[in-house]
Design a protein around this motif. Structure first.
Motif, PDB file in Angstrom:
ATOM      1  N   VAL A 190       0.823  -1.219   0.000  1.00  0.00           N
ATOM      2  CA  VAL A 190       0.000   0.000   0.000  1.00  0.00           C
ATOM      3  C   VAL A 190       0.853   1.263   0.000  1.00  0.00           C
ATOM      4  CG1 VAL A 190      -1.990  -1.096   1.110  1.00  0.00           C
ATOM      5  CG2 VAL A 190      -0.219  -0.047   2.529  1.00  0.00           C
ATOM      6  N   THR A 242      -4.877   2.610  -4.465  1.00  0.00           N
ATOM      7  CA  THR A 242      -5.517   3.571  -3.568  1.00  0.00           C
ATOM      8  C   THR A 242      -6.965   3.174  -3.320  1.00  0.00           C
ATOM      9  OG1 THR A 242      -6.351   4.992  -5.344  1.00  0.00           O
ATOM     10  CG2 THR A 242      -4.097   5.416  -4.546  1.00  0.00           C
ATOM     11  N   SER A 243      -7.645   3.977  -2.531  1.00  0.00           N
ATOM     12  CA  SER A 243      -9.083   3.818  -2.370  1.00  0.00           C
ATOM     13  C   SER A 243      -9.767   4.291  -3.647  1.00  0.00           C
ATOM     14  CB  SER A 243      -9.579   4.636  -1.174  1.00  0.00           C
ATOM     15  OG  SER A 243      -9.500   6.029  -1.463  1.00  0.00           O
ATOM     16  N   LEU A 249      -4.258   3.783   1.090  1.00  0.00           N
ATOM     17  CA  LEU A 249      -4.858   2.740   1.906  1.00  0.00           C
ATOM     18  C   LEU A 249      -3.942   2.406   3.073  1.00  0.00           C
ATOM     19  CD1 LEU A 249      -6.086   0.328  -0.922  1.00  0.00           C
ATOM     20  CD2 LEU A 249      -7.526   1.758   0.523  1.00  0.00           C
ATOM     21  N   GLN A 250      -4.550   1.954   4.162  1.00  0.00           N
ATOM     22  CA  GLN A 250      -3.772   1.498   5.308  1.00  0.00           C
ATOM     23  C   GLN A 250      -3.479   0.007   5.229  1.00  0.00           C
ATOM     24  OE1 GLN A 250      -2.557   3.562   7.721  1.00  0.00           O
ATOM     25  NE2 GLN A 250      -3.394   5.203   6.437  1.00  0.00           N
ATOM     26  N   LEU A 255      -9.980  -5.397   1.476  1.00  0.00           N
ATOM     27  CA  LEU A 255     -10.221  -5.381   0.031  1.00  0.00           C
ATOM     28  C   LEU A 255     -10.100  -6.777  -0.551  1.00  0.00           C
ATOM     29  CD1 LEU A 255     -10.618  -3.918  -2.679  1.00  0.00           C
ATOM     30  CD2 LEU A 255      -8.154  -3.496  -2.716  1.00  0.00           C
TER      31      LEU A 255
END
Length: 330
Positions: A190, A242-243, A249-250, A255
């Protein structure tokens, strides 16, 4: 003279100037307390008031005597709330070993650590039940704890099933490809930036290494990953994944879990299992331990062996035997 302080005791002056005292817990009615604080009359009334407004025991309509809920109440109820919600009605003396095993396995399929905690607490609850004569044996005592840190290694069939559900161009496929074809942890994936791509390689700064150090790697971009990166989706200008709004994102845990579920895969197919699948594939392709470590970032042989334990044993054995010399040919 020291002033006597007691919980829930309040005092006030009435309209005639006389000091009056009463006992009142939050949410309960007020109870008058006669006499002076510390006197026999006052303390007797105070103790009686404590008994009157003490919290009532669980209603027999909701808790069956000798049930799991009744035995666990008071010590482990908070820790066992999810279990009690489903199995709290079961009588402790009638809980068979098979049912106990199913309770723990249902939790262990998704959360091995929580399964270990639940097994430990329920074993203590049953030990208490034995001491009090409710039951003679402990159905949880013989259950083996889950080995933590062991994630399921995705099989090639599961990998193919995921890819069929999530084609190139989806965010799920891009996250999947980054995990599978770099062999990195989700926490490192991420953080990958577009600027980390240098001459056909992705620069990785691994976090989970010795405290105070950073392990930097350069991972060649596999053709399958190159196709996924080209297909996108490209959201945001900095991070590779990414989102949907383009924010960093963490974690990729949720996901991948949601995507795997939508693909019809079992709960065991988690994000970290793709890292294990990547290292398994490297081992099956004949990569040396040092070559695998150059991708994974591991520092010891034992770690590599733990991650590649599910490599194709039959294929590796066949390749190893083929290396032996045939004495009769000489």
């Amino acid at each position: 003279m020291a002033r006597l302080k007691l919980r829930y005791v309040n005092e006030y002056r009435d309209r005639h100037g006389k000091v009056r005292r009463y006992f009142r817990r939050p949410g309960a009615r007020a109870i008058p307390l006669p006499g002076l604080p510390g006197s026999i009359e006052f303390m007797s009334a105070y103790q009686a008031a404590l008994a009157i407004v003490a919290p009532p025991p669980p209603s027999p309509k909701h808790v069956i005597a000798g049930s799991l809920a009744a035995v666990a109440a008071g010590s482990y109820r908070a820790a066992l709330k999810p279990i009690l919600a489903v199995h709290g009605h079961r009588l402790v003396r009638e809980l068979p070993a098979e049912a106990a095993r199913h309770i723990i396995e249902a939790i262990g399929a998704v959360h091995p650590g929580m399964a270990n905690l639940t097994r430990s607490v329920l074993s203590k609850v049953m030990a208490y039940a034995i001491e009090t004569g409710i039951r003679r044996d402990n159905p949880f005592a013989g259950l083996k704890p889950y080995r933590l840190g062991t994630y399921h290694t995705w099989t090639d069939a599961e990998i193919g099933q995921f890819e069929r559900r999530w084609p190139l161009g989806t965010r799920e496929r891009l996250a999947f490809a980054l995990l599978l074809y770099t062999g990195q942890r989700g926490g490192d994936v991420v953080k990958m930036l577009r600027s980390d791509i240098i001459d056909g390689r992705i620069r990785v700064a691994q976090d989970k290494v010795r405290k105070g150090t950073i392990n930097e790697l350069l991972i060649p971009i596999h053709p399958a990953l190159a196709r996924a990166l080209q297909a996108g989706p490209i959201v945001g200008m900095t991070h590779l994944i990414t989102s949907t709004r383009g924010t960093p994102l963490q974690s990729l845990t949720k996901l991948i879990a949601a995507a795997a579920k939508a693909a019809g895969l079992p709960p065991r197919c988690v994000a970290h299992g793709l890292r294990k699948a990547a290292l398994r594939r490297l081992a099956e392709a004949g990569s040396t331990t040092k070559q695998i470590a150059a991708v994974s970032g591991h520092r010891s042989l034992s770690e590599i062996e733990r991650y590649t334990a599910r490599a194709d044993q039959a294929g590796l054995a066949e390749a190893a035997i083929a290396k032996l010399r045939d004495d009769e040919a000489y």
